[in-house]
Design an enzyme around this catalytic site. Structure first.
Site: not given
Length: 344
Positions: A116, A143, A146, A258, A300, A327
């Site tokens: 990340r 991402h 996700q 988001d 998310c 996830r």
């Protein structure tokens, strides 16, 4: 004298869904569902093999994480491996040691890297220099894990709805997502961030219409838009952009938002809250926009009330908690595909 052949083939990475075909993405989702029913529901039988026994996945996070970290560590443990968490305080990720050096050193000692990062160039450099598979756990551009979870959640919901599956029963593993996803419409209401950019390089490719509403001045990267439009042309779906949430929501099956203020943008919070006025997802907004009668909502996480109100977030229309759980299963599918099966 015993001569060992130590030549290695270049590993396959998971940097963005843009790098995979529609069928490969849908197979990731289908494999994730099979992992879920075996691990959670013991179907067709409990798993006894641990294919990652003795192997280590370096979990290198320069940013905080809840769902991605828990999903990655628990998925790796289930497959028999060890997830070694390396936070920004544990290693010199681009500080006092170059990313190039870090990638070469860490990849020489582990079997895979889940990273990340900040800039997308960082994950690309890690992958370029790594001798083991690298999985993008989030960059400022994309991402991918996700969005695999989002596809899985959408498939589960619409499979169960269309087949009138009673509450308390699960049958999503009996149908491939290629049969449930094409033709649906997603409306995005919010920032032009890494989530919508990953949606744009994945959803049109698998046959999902996408309509994006973002305030003036907030736009997706042009290369992302170009990919989305090219995929849409191939699959016959629509990809549109607007500054009016209600225009985007028209005929939507799924409404997604988001955070408006991502990590690293905290100093822009006041400005962003002002510019995103009118973008909070509410029942009234979606009704006035003319979404499908049975629309559902996704986010998310983590969520803030200004992005979506409690009435929507905690309603029966909200899929946010199954989305979060998924996830784990999609990350497990990626780890299994790259570290166990050796890629596609």
């Amino acid at each position: 004298m015993a001569v060992l052949n130590i030549a290695q083939k270049k590993p396959q990475h998971f940097i963005s869904t843009a790098d995979f075909t529609a069928e490969q993405l849908l197979d990731f989702v289908h494999e994730a569902i099979k992992h879920k029913v075996q691990a959670k529901y013991q179907y067709p039988e409990p798993r006894t093999e641990r294919p990652l026994a003795g192997k280590t996945l370096a979990v290198m996070f320069s940013k905080r994480s809840t769902r991605t970290r828990v999903a990655t560590e628990s998925a790796t443990a289930y497959l028999g491996g060890h997830a070694m968490f390396l936070g920004s305080q544990d290693i010199q990720l681009g500080v006092n040691e170059s990313l190039l050096d870090t990638s070469r050193v860490v990849s020489s000692m582990v079997d895979g890297i889940m990273a990340r990062v900040g800039g997308h160039d960082e994950i690309e450099l890690l992958a370029k220099e790594s001798t083991v598979p690298v999985i993008n756990a989030l960059s400022d551009k994309y991402h991918p894990t996700q969005i695999l979870a989002d596809l899985m959640t959408i498939h589960e919901h619409f499979h169960h709805r269309h087949n009138n599956v009673p509450a308390g029963q699960y049958t999503a593993h009996t149908q491939h997502p290629r049969e449930t996803l094409p033709g649906l419409k997603v409306a995005w209401v919010g920032d032009a961030n890494n989530i919508i950019q990953e949606i744009l390089v994945a959803f049109p490719k698998v046959g999902i219409h996408v309509s994006v509403a973002a305030p003036s001045g907030y736009s997706c990267d042009q290369d992302v838009v170009d990919i989305a439009l090219a995929d849409a042309k191939q699959t016959g779906v629509n990809v549109t952009f607007t500054t009016d949430p209600q225009v985007a929501i028209k005929d939507a099956d799924i409404v997604i938002t988001d955070t408006w203020v991502s990590m690293g943008q905290e100093n822009e919070k006041a400005k962003r809250l002002q510019e995103f006025a009118g973008y909070q997802v509410t029942m009234d907004m979606v009704q006035k926009g003319g979404a499908k009668a049975d629309w559902v909502f996704m986010h998310c996480l983590p969520r803030k009330p200004e992005e979506v109100d409690d009435e929507v977030f905690y309603s029966d229309r909200s899929l946010v908690f199954p989305e979060a759980e998924n996830r784990k299963w999609t990350i497990m599918a990626v780890i299994d595909r790259l570290l166990v099966k050796g890629g596609f």
